[in-house]
Each structure stands twice: as structure tokens, then as C-alpha cells.
Design an enzyme around this catalytic site. Structure first.
Site, mmCIF file in Angstrom:
data_model
loop_
_atom_site.group_PDB
_atom_site.id
_atom_site.type_symbol
_atom_site.label_atom_id
_atom_site.label_comp_id
_atom_site.label_asym_id
_atom_site.label_seq_id
_atom_site.Cartn_x
_atom_site.Cartn_y
_atom_site.Cartn_z
ATOM 1 N N ASP A 1 74.411 20.077 -89.221
ATOM 2 C CA ASP A 1 74.536 21.408 -88.625
ATOM 3 C C ASP A 1 76.000 21.857 -88.622
ATOM 4 O OD1 ASP A 1 74.413 23.727 -87.122
ATOM 5 O OD2 ASP A 1 73.148 22.878 -85.554
ATOM 6 N N SER B 1 67.840 26.739 -81.824
ATOM 7 C CA SER B 1 69.083 27.500 -81.730
ATOM 8 C C SER B 1 69.173 28.204 -80.363
ATOM 9 C CB SER B 1 69.164 28.486 -82.895
ATOM 10 O OG SER B 1 70.464 29.027 -83.006
ATOM 11 N N HIS C 1 71.143 23.585 -89.611
ATOM 12 C CA HIS C 1 70.905 24.172 -88.295
ATOM 13 C C HIS C 1 69.434 24.488 -88.008
ATOM 14 C CE1 HIS C 1 71.987 26.210 -84.623
ATOM 15 N NE2 HIS C 1 71.469 27.350 -85.018
#
Length: 322
Positions: free
Chosen positions: A272, A150, A300
Site C-alpha cells: 500500500d 480505505s 491499497h
């Protein structure tokens, strides 16, 4: 320092949690509320190591999970985490990497997680980079495989460009690499910034965010994931550190991604809902020596949702290092 906190923990198939799990004293008392055995196990392993920087007169007591042994694999692995998160992200994958013989460090990015970072001058991009580099110099000491999920992907890219001597390879996981800073939040008056940051501690907001992050998760999983994801926000100085980062402007590495020279593995959860998979393909196109691995039925955070697949991909990538 550690403390034994007694509580009756529920049982999970194949896992037994005894009474009186031992947690470090610097963790918030709400660590006792965690029910997930994996989360409790890695929480018990967290320690604080001193890191001297120019950011404060005293060493920053930096929270991390240290490998059982060093020098045991071709390159050590450094596991970062995402925006406003902690090493608890690695609760499922870390034990699998250990079992595979991968020398793994999990570290809390400056200003987040469970470090004692009060009194630090800044928590912006340059400060986070300096802190990570000083940690690497003091403890890791060898070119490493830096893993950034991320926003941690932007952290990893920024660090690799500034300190190529410290990087053997990169792993970018559903990386927020093309986000241009924190947007208008960087221009907020400080009072409004604190009000905005306080929302990040909200139980409903954290719970709702997890419904976007995890695909097909049960209510009980989402509830405990909320407790795990929120625990570090109860640390002293968390709000100050997060506001400092916001007002600094955040990460903006998009224009520099093509300068990455290290061999890079891009891992992407196909479902995601936070970052489009088109950015996975863009990363592979922009980085000269990169390959892409998709993980099916995954959102994600692949290292939380599909830890076995993720750990296998990472262990194989590490083993190929010469």
C-alpha cells in the site's frame, strides 16, 4: 427502471459479453464506455431502494447490489467502499462471494455512488451514519459483518460504535482509521471547496491516483479503472454532496478505536502506497479482539487487486460466526 444499451463489447478469456447489456436508467450514460466485463456485470445489478430518514422529506433512493437470497449464511455481509467511490469497487469480489454462498449487500455511502441524494440536508458523518442505519433496519435486519475499505474503514468503525446492535463482526481493509478528518479543507471558503472537489472529476488526476493504488497494473487496466472510479462523479448532486462532506470536517475516529468490541479482521495489502502498513499493526494493537492478514504483492485495494484471496479470507471469517 432499466434500459438496453447496445454496443459491441470486446471479449476476455473465459467471459463472453453479449450485445445490448442492460443497465439501470439512473446510471450516467458513460456506463456504456466501461470495457471491463466485471464492471459491466455489477453495474447491471445496481438498483435503488427507498430509505426513509430525517435528512429529507422524501425517501432517499439508495443505490446498492442486493443478494440473491437472504438468511443463507451465519451473518449477512455489508460491503462499503472508500472515499468518493461506489459499489463498483466490488466488481471482482462480489461474484466470488456469491459463489461462496455469502449473503452480500454492497451499498453506496450517502453522497457518493449512484444514489439519488439530491435535496438531502447534510452529507456529513452523522448523516451518513443515519442513512446506513435506516438502510440496515429496512432491509438487512440482522447483525451483519460490516466491511470497510480505505475511508470506509472509518465509516465502519464510527457505525459500529454508534450501533453495536447492528454489528456481528468488523472487517477493516487498508483502513484510513487514524486520519483526523479532512484537515484544512474543512475551513475552505465554499467556492474554493467546489474548485477543489472539481479536481476529483479530472481524468488525469483519477488516472494518476490509480497508478498509486494498483501495483504492476497495465495501462489498459488503469484506463478502465479510471472510468469505473469516475463514473459516479457524473451523477446529479455529486459535487454538492462532496463539498458538504468536506466542510463538515469528515471522519475522526482515532481516539475511539480502542472502544470497538466486535471481533475484527484487518486485511492489508502489503505494498500500500496510500496508508502505511504500520497502521495495520496499530489497529490490531488498539482493538482487543482483532487479527491481521497481509496480502502479498498487493496495494491499497485488495478486493480489486487480489479478489480471490480477499474473498476467501472474508468467507472464512463469516463462516466462523455463531
Amino acid at each position: 427502471m432499466f434500459v438496453k444499451r447496445k454496443m459491441i463489447a470486446p471479449s476476455w478469456p473465459g467471459i463472453m459479453i453479449g450485445l445490448g447489456d442492460v443497465f439501470p436508467l439512473f446510471l450516467p450514460p458513460d456506463v456504456e464506455l466501461l470495457k471491463d466485463p466485471a464492471a459491466r456485470n455489477i453495474a447491471a445489478k445496481i438498483q435503488q431502494l427507498p430509505v426513509q430518514t430525517s435528512l429529507s422529506a422524501q425517501p432517499i433512493m439508495t443505490s446498492c447490489v442486493e443478494p440473491k437470497a437472504t438468511g443463507t449464511c451465519p451473518a449477512p455481509v455489508m460491503l462499503l467502499h472508500g472515499f468518493d467511490s461506489s459499489v463498483l469497487e466490488w466488481r471482482y469480489t462480489y461474484p466470488l462471494l456469491e459463489d461462496s454462498g455469502v449473503e452480500s449487500w454492497a451499498i453506496d455511502i450517502l453522497g457518493w455512488g449512484f444514489s439519488n441524494a439530491e435535496g438531502v440536508k447534510s452529507y456529513g458523518v452523522a448523516a451518513k451514519r443515519e442513512h446506513l442505519y435506516e438502510f440496515w433496519k429496512a432491509y438487512v435486519k440482522r447483525p451483519m459483518v460490516l466491511v470497510g475499505p480505505s475511508l470506509g474503514g472509518a465509516v465502519a468503525i464510527d457505525f459500529a460504535l454508534a450501533h453495536p446492535d447492528a454489528i456481528a463482526k468488523l472487517v477493516l481493509v487498508n483502513a484510513q482509521a487514524y486520519t483526523e478528518g479532512v484537515g484544512e479543507m474543512a475551513t475552505l471558503p465554499k467556492l474554493l471547496a467546489y474548485m477543489g472537489v472539481s479536481v476529483l472529476k479530472s481524468v488525469p488526476v483519477r488516472f494518476y491516483a490509480n497508478t498509486l493504488i494498483f501495483t504492476g497494473a497495465t495501462y489498459s487496466f488503469l484506463l478502465d479503472a479510471m472510468r469505473v472510479g469516475r463514473l459516479h462523479t457524473l451523477m446529479p448532486g455529486w459535487a454538492d454532496a462532496t463539498v458538504s462532506f468536506m466542510l463538515s470536517g469528515g471522519y475522526n475516529v482515532a481516539a475511539s478505536i480502542s472502544q470497538v468490541q466486535q471481533e475484527t479482521l484487518v486485511i492489508w495489502g502489503e505494498q500500500d502506497k496510500i496508508v502505511s502498513r504500520t497502521f495495520a499493526e496499530k489497529l490490531v494493537g488498539d482493538i482487543a479482539n482483532a487479527k491481521l492478514e497481509y496480502i502479498k504483492d498487493c496495494g491499497h485495494i485488495p478486493h480489486v487487486e487480489k479478489p480471490s484471496i480477499f474473498a476467501a479470507l472474508l468467507a472464512e471469517f463469516v463462516s466462523q460466526h455463531r
